[in-house]
Design a protein around this motif. Structure first.
Motif, PDB file in Angstrom:
ATOM      1  N   GLN A 290       0.836  -1.211   0.000  1.00  9.38           N
ATOM      2  CA  GLN A 290       0.000   0.000   0.000  1.00  9.38           C
ATOM      3  C   GLN A 290       0.868   1.258   0.000  1.00  9.38           C
ATOM      4  OE1 GLN A 290      -2.347  -0.822   3.506  1.00  9.38           O
ATOM      5  NE2 GLN A 290      -4.101  -1.545   2.312  1.00  9.38           N
ATOM      6  N   SER A 291       1.956   1.235   0.776  1.00  6.85           N
ATOM      7  CA  SER A 291       2.841   2.408   0.818  1.00  6.85           C
ATOM      8  C   SER A 291       3.539   2.605  -0.524  1.00  6.85           C
ATOM      9  CB  SER A 291       3.866   2.265   1.947  1.00  6.85           C
ATOM     10  OG  SER A 291       4.797   1.247   1.653  1.00  6.85           O
ATOM     11  N   PHE A 292       3.909   1.499  -1.190  1.00  9.92           N
ATOM     12  CA  PHE A 292       4.507   1.612  -2.526  1.00  9.92           C
ATOM     13  C   PHE A 292       3.511   2.246  -3.506  1.00  9.92           C
ATOM     14  CE2 PHE A 292       8.009  -1.457  -1.618  1.00  9.92           C
ATOM     15  CZ  PHE A 292       9.024  -0.778  -2.252  1.00  9.92           C
ATOM     16  N   LEU A 293       2.258   1.777  -3.447  1.00 12.91           N
ATOM     17  CA  LEU A 293       1.235   2.307  -4.360  1.00 12.91           C
ATOM     18  C   LEU A 293       0.989   3.788  -4.098  1.00 12.91           C
ATOM     19  CD1 LEU A 293      -1.315  -0.669  -4.320  1.00 12.91           C
ATOM     20  CD2 LEU A 293       0.219  -0.011  -6.191  1.00 12.91           C
ATOM     21  N   PHE A 294       0.928   4.154  -2.817  1.00 15.61           N
ATOM     22  CA  PHE A 294       0.682   5.561  -2.473  1.00 15.61           C
ATOM     23  C   PHE A 294       1.848   6.446  -2.924  1.00 15.61           C
ATOM     24  CE2 PHE A 294       1.225   9.129   0.459  1.00 15.61           C
ATOM     25  CZ  PHE A 294      -0.004   9.758   0.308  1.00 15.61           C
ATOM     26  N   PHE A 295       3.067   6.023  -2.611  1.00 15.77           N
ATOM     27  CA  PHE A 295       4.243   6.819  -2.967  1.00 15.77           C
ATOM     28  C   PHE A 295       4.383   6.927  -4.485  1.00 15.77           C
ATOM     29  CE2 PHE A 295       9.105   7.278  -2.484  1.00 15.77           C
ATOM     30  CZ  PHE A 295       8.998   8.642  -2.299  1.00 15.77           C
ATOM     31  N   GLY A 296       4.086   5.816  -5.180  1.00 14.65           N
ATOM     32  CA  GLY A 296       4.141   5.846  -6.643  1.00 14.65           C
ATOM     33  C   GLY A 296       3.079   6.758  -7.225  1.00 14.65           C
ATOM     34  N   ALA A 297       1.883   6.748  -6.621  1.00 13.51           N
ATOM     35  CA  ALA A 297       0.800   7.595  -7.115  1.00 13.51           C
ATOM     36  C   ALA A 297       1.119   9.080  -6.915  1.00 13.51           C
ATOM     37  CB  ALA A 297      -0.499   7.241  -6.388  1.00 13.51           C
ATOM     38  N   VAL A 298       1.647   9.434  -5.732  1.00 14.94           N
ATOM     39  CA  VAL A 298       2.009  10.834  -5.467  1.00 14.94           C
ATOM     40  C   VAL A 298       3.105  11.294  -6.439  1.00 14.94           C
ATOM     41  CG1 VAL A 298       3.078  12.389  -3.780  1.00 14.94           C
ATOM     42  CG2 VAL A 298       1.324  10.768  -3.043  1.00 14.94           C
ATOM     43  N   SER A 299       4.101  10.445  -6.653  1.00 12.62           N
ATOM     44  CA  SER A 299       5.192  10.795  -7.579  1.00 12.62           C
ATOM     45  C   SER A 299       4.665  10.965  -9.000  1.00 12.62           C
ATOM     46  CB  SER A 299       6.273   9.702  -7.548  1.00 12.62           C
ATOM     47  OG  SER A 299       6.791   9.558  -6.253  1.00 12.62           O
ATOM     48  N   SER A 300       3.722  10.102  -9.393  1.00  7.51           N
ATOM     49  CA  SER A 300       3.143  10.194 -10.747  1.00  7.51           C
ATOM     50  C   SER A 300       2.328  11.478 -10.907  1.00  7.51           C
ATOM     51  CB  SER A 300       2.256   8.979 -11.024  1.00  7.51           C
ATOM     52  OG  SER A 300       3.017   7.797 -10.952  1.00  7.51           O
ATOM     53  N   ILE A 301       1.604  11.857  -9.860  1.00  5.82           N
ATOM     54  CA  ILE A 301       0.827  13.113  -9.915  1.00  5.82           C
ATOM     55  C   ILE A 301       1.761  14.312 -10.087  1.00  5.82           C
ATOM     56  CG2 ILE A 301      -0.607  14.673  -8.518  1.00  5.82           C
ATOM     57  CD1 ILE A 301      -1.922  12.121  -7.343  1.00  5.82           C
ATOM     58  N   ILE A 302       2.880  14.304  -9.342  1.00  2.00           N
ATOM     59  CA  ILE A 302       3.859  15.396  -9.478  1.00  2.00           C
ATOM     60  C   ILE A 302       4.412  15.425 -10.900  1.00  2.00           C
ATOM     61  CG2 ILE A 302       6.161  16.180  -8.744  1.00  2.00           C
ATOM     62  CD1 ILE A 302       5.406  15.153  -5.922  1.00  2.00           C
ATOM     63  N   LEU A 303       4.673  14.258 -11.482  1.00  4.11           N
ATOM     64  CA  LEU A 303       5.173  14.201 -12.859  1.00  4.11           C
ATOM     65  C   LEU A 303       4.129  14.744 -13.844  1.00  4.11           C
ATOM     66  CD1 LEU A 303       7.309  13.264 -14.909  1.00  4.11           C
ATOM     67  CD2 LEU A 303       6.173  11.032 -14.924  1.00  4.11           C
ATOM     68  N   ILE A 304       2.866  14.344 -13.661  1.00  6.48           N
ATOM     69  CA  ILE A 304       1.802  14.820 -14.564  1.00  6.48           C
ATOM     70  C   ILE A 304       1.642  16.335 -14.460  1.00  6.48           C
ATOM     71  CG2 ILE A 304      -0.696  14.751 -14.963  1.00  6.48           C
ATOM     72  CD1 ILE A 304      -0.549  11.769 -14.037  1.00  6.48           C
ATOM     73  N   LEU A 305       1.675  16.860 -13.222  1.00 14.03           N
ATOM     74  CA  LEU A 305       1.569  18.310 -13.035  1.00 14.03           C
ATOM     75  C   LEU A 305       2.731  19.031 -13.708  1.00 14.03           C
ATOM     76  CD1 LEU A 305       0.443  18.504  -9.272  1.00 14.03           C
ATOM     77  CD2 LEU A 305      -0.945  18.957 -11.318  1.00 14.03           C
ATOM     78  N   SER A 306       3.931  18.446 -13.627  1.00 15.67           N
ATOM     79  CA  SER A 306       5.101  19.084 -14.256  1.00 15.67           C
ATOM     80  C   SER A 306       4.957  19.106 -15.773  1.00 15.67           C
ATOM     81  CB  SER A 306       6.378  18.331 -13.858  1.00 15.67           C
ATOM     82  OG  SER A 306       6.476  17.087 -14.529  1.00 15.67           O
ATOM     83  N   ILE A 307       4.398  18.035 -16.351  1.00 12.89           N
ATOM     84  CA  ILE A 307       4.209  17.986 -17.814  1.00 12.89           C
ATOM     85  C   ILE A 307       3.176  19.022 -18.242  1.00 12.89           C
ATOM     86  CG2 ILE A 307       3.369  16.539 -19.710  1.00 12.89           C
ATOM     87  CD1 ILE A 307       4.536  14.120 -18.162  1.00 12.89           C
ATOM     88  N   ARG A 308       2.084  19.133 -17.468  1.00 12.55           N
ATOM     89  CA  ARG A 308       1.041  20.128 -17.792  1.00 12.55           C
ATOM     90  C   ARG A 308       1.591  21.542 -17.675  1.00 12.55           C
ATOM     91  NH1 ARG A 308      -4.532  18.382 -17.243  1.00 12.55           N
ATOM     92  NH2 ARG A 308      -5.002  20.533 -16.691  1.00 12.55           N
ATOM     93  N   LYS A 309       2.397  21.794 -16.641  1.00 16.39           N
ATOM     94  CA  LYS A 309       2.997  23.117 -16.463  1.00 16.39           C
ATOM     95  C   LYS A 309       3.940  23.434 -17.623  1.00 16.39           C
ATOM     96  CE  LYS A 309       5.870  25.767 -13.218  1.00 16.39           C
ATOM     97  NZ  LYS A 309       7.021  26.002 -14.072  1.00 16.39           N
ATOM     98  N   ASN A 310       4.705  22.426 -18.037  1.00 11.70           N
ATOM     99  CA  ASN A 310       5.648  22.619 -19.133  1.00 11.70           C
ATOM    100  C   ASN A 310       4.926  22.888 -20.452  1.00 11.70           C
ATOM    101  OD1 ASN A 310       8.337  22.684 -20.033  1.00 11.70           O
ATOM    102  ND2 ASN A 310       8.113  20.637 -20.894  1.00 11.70           N
ATOM    103  N   GLN A 311       3.781  22.207 -20.660  1.00  5.46           N
ATOM    104  CA  GLN A 311       3.014  22.404 -21.901  1.00  5.46           C
ATOM    105  C   GLN A 311       2.425  23.809 -21.969  1.00  5.46           C
ATOM    106  OE1 GLN A 311       0.311  19.094 -21.580  1.00  5.46           O
ATOM    107  NE2 GLN A 311       1.528  17.801 -22.944  1.00  5.46           N
ATOM    108  N   ARG A 312       1.957  24.332 -20.813  1.00  3.80           N
ATOM    109  CA  ARG A 312       1.406  25.686 -20.794  1.00  3.80           C
ATOM    110  C   ARG A 312       2.471  26.727 -21.063  1.00  3.80           C
ATOM    111  NH1 ARG A 312      -1.553  23.949 -16.181  1.00  3.80           N
ATOM    112  NH2 ARG A 312      -0.084  25.017 -14.827  1.00  3.80           N
ATOM    113  N   ALA A 313       3.727  26.406 -20.643  1.00  9.20           N
ATOM    114  CA  ALA A 313       4.818  27.370 -20.815  1.00  9.20           C
ATOM    115  C   ALA A 313       5.283  27.452 -22.254  1.00  9.20           C
ATOM    116  CB  ALA A 313       5.988  26.989 -19.909  1.00  9.20           C
TER     117      ALA A 313
END
Length: 255
Positions: A231-254
């Motif tokens: 469960q901790s692996f899934l949670f940590f992986g999910a949080v890291s993936s969300i940060i990656l997705i947010l970074s891609i969206r931020k980069n696309q807007r820029a």
């Protein structure tokens, strides 16, 4: 323009970038060996003789997690943020290297380096410390956990580097997380069980806490409930993936 494919020359280029970062060499290769040797001396005076082999093996397992944290989380974040600052990925793209090809080369190179660092760590510690020999299934489980952890750190580091796109703030965040994880997850001489209840609850969110505290219980074939750790692996992986997705969206807007 003909697109370049993943090849050994691109991977070896990334390997040279990794070995050129002295902080990765120190924190990812020398530091875990140094820490395990230092704490083993302390354990000799504080741990009863009949529990010493188990304690020292637990120390080996705990300190092994410094390697993916230093190489992937801190080292990759620092190197990639510098590349973004100098527009190197953009220039590589102009020469026919797609972003996914460059990312694949980086991931392969970092995993090769992490594997080499762990082999060196295991060989040196097996000579320095009185380690218990694991059951094959336990060893495979331990190695798999380290590689999954490495992949999550890679995602997290890529996300932070892409959000900030500058070395200074990226390195500050990665260093903060590196030492924060070390303190929370039992790598600085204080076990997770010795933390105050609030910090212990935070530590249990991260899979490193379960590896440092619990892997020794099934190292030689004992039973263990893997559900909280998964469960901790899934949670940590999910949080890291969300940060990656947010970074891609931020980069696309820029763009």
């Amino acid at each position: 323009m003909k697109r370049k494919k993943l090849n050994w020359y691109l991977i070896s280029y990334e390997l040279r970038n990794i070995t050129g970062n002295i902080f990765v060499i120190f924190f990812g290769v020398i530091f875990p060996i140094m820490m395990s040797a230092l704490f083993s001396v302390i354990f000799k005076t504080e741990v009863p003789e009949n529990m010493y082999a188990e304690a020292i093996t637990g120390l080996f397992i705990t300190m092994s997690m410094i390697i993916p944290m230093a190489v992937l989380l801190m080292g990759y974040a620092a190197n990639y943020s510098q590349e973004l600052e100098k527009d190197i990925p953009l220039r590589m793209n102009l020469f026919g290297f797609q972003e996914k090809t460059m990312l694949a080369a980086k991931l392969v190179a970092y995993l090769i380096f992490t594997t080499a660092a762990f082999i060196l760590y295991a060989v040196v510690d097996s000579f320095l410390l009185d380690l218990q020999v694991p059951k094959p299934a336990s060893a495979l489980c331990f190695i798999a956990a380290l590689y999954v952890l490495s992949a999550i750190f890679f995602i997290l580091a890529h996300g932070f580097a892409t959000i900030f796109r500058k070395f200074g703030p990226t390195y500050a965040v990665s260093m903060f997380l590196y030492f924060g994880f070390m303190i929370l997850c039992g790598m600085m001489g204080i076990t997770v069980d010795q933390l105050p209840s609030g910090l212990k609850a935070i530590a249990k969110v991260f899979p490193m806490s379960y590896i440092s505290s619990d892997f020794i219980t099934f190292w030689q074939g004992g039973t263990y409930n893997f559900v909280p750790m998964i469960q901790s692996f899934l949670f940590f992986g999910a949080v890291s993936s969300i940060i990656l997705i947010l970074s891609i969206r931020k980069n696309q807007r820029a763009l």
